[in-house]
Motif scaffolding. Structure first.
Motif, short mmCIF file in Angstrom:
data_model
loop_
_atom_site.label_atom_id
_atom_site.label_comp_id
_atom_site.label_asym_id
_atom_site.label_seq_id
_atom_site.Cartn_x
_atom_site.Cartn_y
_atom_site.Cartn_z
N MET A 1 52.71 -48.49 9.30
CA MET A 1 53.33 -47.63 8.99
C MET A 1 52.13 -46.58 8.90
N ASN A 2 51.23 -46.26 8.20
CA ASN A 2 50.57 -45.18 7.54
C ASN A 2 49.41 -45.81 8.04
N LYS A 3 49.20 -46.81 8.18
CA LYS A 3 47.64 -47.29 8.55
C LYS A 3 47.37 -45.92 9.90
N VAL A 4 45.81 -45.51 9.84
CA VAL A 4 45.37 -44.48 10.85
C VAL A 4 44.71 -46.11 11.93
N MET B 1 45.68 -33.02 25.59
CA MET B 1 46.03 -34.72 25.08
C MET B 1 45.08 -34.85 23.46
N LEU B 2 44.09 -34.49 23.03
CA LEU B 2 42.93 -34.33 21.47
C LEU B 2 44.37 -34.43 20.66
N PRO B 3 45.35 -32.94 20.27
CA PRO B 3 46.24 -32.83 19.76
C PRO B 3 46.97 -34.53 19.25
N VAL B 4 47.20 -35.03 20.26
CA VAL B 4 48.81 -36.51 20.29
C VAL B 4 47.91 -37.12 19.85
N MET B 5 46.30 -37.60 20.20
CA MET B 5 46.03 -38.82 20.07
C MET B 5 45.36 -39.51 18.66
N THR B 6 45.84 -38.52 18.28
CA THR B 6 45.01 -39.21 16.92
C THR B 6 45.35 -37.61 16.05
N ASP B 7 46.16 -37.69 14.45
CA ASP B 7 45.96 -36.86 12.84
C ASP B 7 45.17 -37.29 11.86
N ASP B 8 44.18 -37.63 12.35
CA ASP B 8 43.34 -37.91 11.22
C ASP B 8 41.45 -37.17 11.66
N GLU C 1 49.09 -41.74 23.36
CA GLU C 1 49.63 -41.15 23.02
C GLU C 1 50.19 -41.42 21.77
N ARG C 2 49.67 -40.90 20.84
CA ARG C 2 50.35 -41.77 19.68
C ARG C 2 51.22 -40.07 18.66
N ILE C 3 50.75 -38.94 18.45
CA ILE C 3 51.25 -37.95 17.31
C ILE C 3 53.03 -37.68 17.81
N GLU C 4 53.83 -37.62 17.90
CA GLU C 4 55.74 -36.55 17.77
C GLU C 4 55.13 -35.33 17.17
N PRO C 5 55.96 -34.80 17.76
CA PRO C 5 56.09 -33.24 16.94
C PRO C 5 57.46 -33.60 15.80
N ILE C 6 56.67 -33.04 14.57
CA ILE C 6 57.82 -33.49 13.64
C ILE C 6 59.21 -32.34 13.98
N SER C 7 59.78 -31.30 14.47
CA SER C 7 61.04 -31.14 15.49
C SER C 7 60.47 -32.05 16.39
N GLU C 8 62.37 -32.15 16.58
CA GLU C 8 62.56 -32.41 18.15
C GLU C 8 62.82 -31.07 19.37
N GLU C 9 62.75 -29.76 18.30
CA GLU C 9 63.55 -29.24 18.26
C GLU C 9 62.30 -28.22 19.59
N LYS C 10 62.42 -28.30 20.16
CA LYS C 10 61.74 -27.06 21.28
C LYS C 10 61.73 -25.76 21.16
N MET D 1 46.65 -30.36 7.23
CA MET D 1 46.68 -32.26 7.94
C MET D 1 47.07 -33.33 7.83
N ASN D 2 47.12 -32.87 6.17
CA ASN D 2 47.51 -33.92 4.87
C ASN D 2 49.34 -33.46 4.77
N GLU D 3 49.69 -31.99 4.78
CA GLU D 3 50.47 -31.75 5.06
C GLU D 3 51.52 -32.21 6.64
N LEU D 4 50.77 -31.77 7.45
CA LEU D 4 52.09 -32.73 8.65
C LEU D 4 51.96 -34.15 8.25
N LYS D 5 50.83 -34.81 7.82
CA LYS D 5 50.99 -36.57 7.93
C LYS D 5 52.39 -36.65 6.79
#
Length: 473
Positions: free
Chosen positions: A1-4, A135-142, A206-215, A438-442
């Motif tokens: 689940m957490n593997k990059v 796209m770049l921010p949602v393709m990876t958080d590594d 696209e891999r990264i979803e927002p932490i909050s679903e609220e727009k 980035m680590n805190e967001l992960k």
């Protein structure tokens, strides 16, 4: 689940392809539309300058609105951004053709046609460009994968832009008439945009979803755009955009009139600049790891400005022109792997500070600043050429030649230096605090995922989150 999830070769190739497909439209507009409208269509340079300024301002006003809309569009099976890239490419190419050929088809109302098509090109380009730059921010958080993609995007932009700078002047020099040359260039570019954009969009994920679903709401836009790194990046981009637009729009004038009708020189300059850029890109990662993005990015801007100004020692010396282009290209190459990573870092910073995921509004504001730079950088040459007495297709007066030198050398260097001062003095993100963000967001995304899984299975517990966080650390 957490593997990059590593991004494979095929996806990276698709990402490079889609970014190359994004280049021809604005590169050709910035480099050749002014001289095309003045020398081929027969519009006065001052009128073209006014066109660029007014339409870019009006178009720029729509950018934040477009970004807000894209951030709030429904996600599809293809993702939040990919389908809109393809849709935008189709509309943009159709309008691109009208922009170039419309004034010749409707000569009695050519000014109306150019105003409408030039205003629409910004809007239709946004539909393609804003989702792509999101796209770049949602393709990876590594961080390593993101830096790799940022470098790849920069290389694609550099290779695409410089390839046009090499090939287009050759086509113009070999064509029987300027109109024939432009026709070949514009039709070929349109095919490339449609083909590369579609294939590229189908090959990325696209891999990264927002932490909050609220727009985020409209009222949130100002706090988002006024966070310090975002604001500093925008200020830098405005002045460097003005520099690039002036330089790009007047290079062909310099080759035609200062260098006595030698547009092929620009092709050689493109190759030499590309070689210098590759050397800079090759060195950028090592230097950045030692000095940080802010220092290297600012240094790249200064290097470009310095070697542009050195051409003043002998403006008609081709050898000096080649040498300065190569060395200035190194400065550009140092920046290329960094600029899109900086934008992605800003997206994370906003989410960290405000709990708002806003790829679209940041990308649209980036687009607005680009257009503002293009508007100012496109208008200044038109006004200055008119003021110094430029007359199309004749031997220019000393006053006109000095005006072309001012536009192609002095003003681009000046605006580039201003951009370097803004970024070097104001940007506040470094390698350490970026990694912490980035680590805190992960961790927050992991907690959200575990909570969601627990609610779905009825097996949620606080220890699940603690165990996963321990594994992350």
């Amino acid at each position: 689940m957490n593997k990059v999830e590593k991004i494979g070769f095929l996806e990276k190739s698709a990402y490079a392809l889609i970014n190359v497909g994004n280049i021809p439209i604005m590169t050709l507009i910035n480099s050749f539309l002014l001289i095309y409208y003045v020398d081929v269509v027969g519009i006065s340079p001052a009128s073209v300058g006014t066109l660029f300024l007014i339409t870019r301002i009006l178009d720029g006003i729509s950018d934040p609105i477009m970004g807000f809309v894209i951030d709030h569009l429904p996600a599809t099976k293809m993702g939040r951004f990919r389908p809109y890239i393809i849709i935008g490419a189709i509309f943009c190419v159709l309008n691109f053709l009208l922009l170039w050929f419309g004034p010749l088809l409707f000569t009695s109302i050519k000014l109306i046609v150019v105003y409408i098509s030039y205003l629409l090109i910004g809007i239709t380009f946004d539909i393609m460009d804003i989702p792509l730059n999101s796209m770049l921010p949602v393709m990876t958080d590594d961080l390593k994968e993101r830096n790799s993609l940022s470098s790849l995007k920069g290389v694609a932009y550099a290779v695409g832009g410089l390839s046009i700078g090499i090939i287009a002047p050759l086509i113009l020099s070999m064509a029987a008439t300027p109109l024939q040359g432009y026709t070949i260039i514009i039709i070929a570019a349109s095919v490339i945009v449609l083909l590369f954009t579609t294939l590229g969009a189908l090959g990325i994920k696209e891999r990264i979803e927002p932490i909050s679903e609220e727009k985020y709401k409209v009222k949130d836009i100002v706090p988002i755009l006024t966070t310090r790194p975002v604001l500093v990046t925008f200020g830098t981009q405005l002045f460097t955009g003005i520099s690039s637009s002036i330089s790009g729009a007047t290079a062909i004038f310099f080759a035609m009139y200062v260098l006595d009708n030698r547009p092929e020189i620009l092709s050689v300059i493109g190759i030499i600049s590309l070689l210098g850029a590759f050397l800079g890109m090759f060195s950028s990662g090592y230097i950045t790891n030692r000095l940080g993005k802010k220092v290297v990015y600012s240094a790249g801007l200064i290097i470009i400005a310095l070697f542009t100004l050195l051409r003043l020692f002998d403006v008609t010396n081709i050898t000096l022109f080649y040498a300065c282009s190569f060395l200035g290209g190194i400065g550009g190459g140092l920046m290329i792997p960094l600029q899109y990573g900086i934008q992605a870092d800003n997206v994370d910073y906003v989410e960290y500070k405000l709990n708002k995921r806003a790829e679209g509004v940041l990308a649209s504001s980036n687009s607005f600043l680009t257009k503002a730079g293009q508007g100012i950088g496109g208008a200044l040459p038109g006004y200055i050429l008119a003021a110094v007495g430029y007359v199309p297709n004749v031997q220019q007066t000393p006053s006109a030649l000095n005006g072309i030198i001012l536009l192609s050398i002095i003003l681009p260097a000046l605006f580039m230096i201003i951009g370097a001062v803004i970024f070097g003095g104001g940007y506040n993100l470094n390698k350490q605090n970026t990694e912490e963000i980035m680590n805190e967001l992960k961790v927050k995304r992991t907690e959200k995922l575990v909570l969601s899984e627990g609610m779905n299975t009825g097996e949620f517990s606080v220890s699940n989150i603690q165990n996963v966080n321990a594994a992350e650390n």
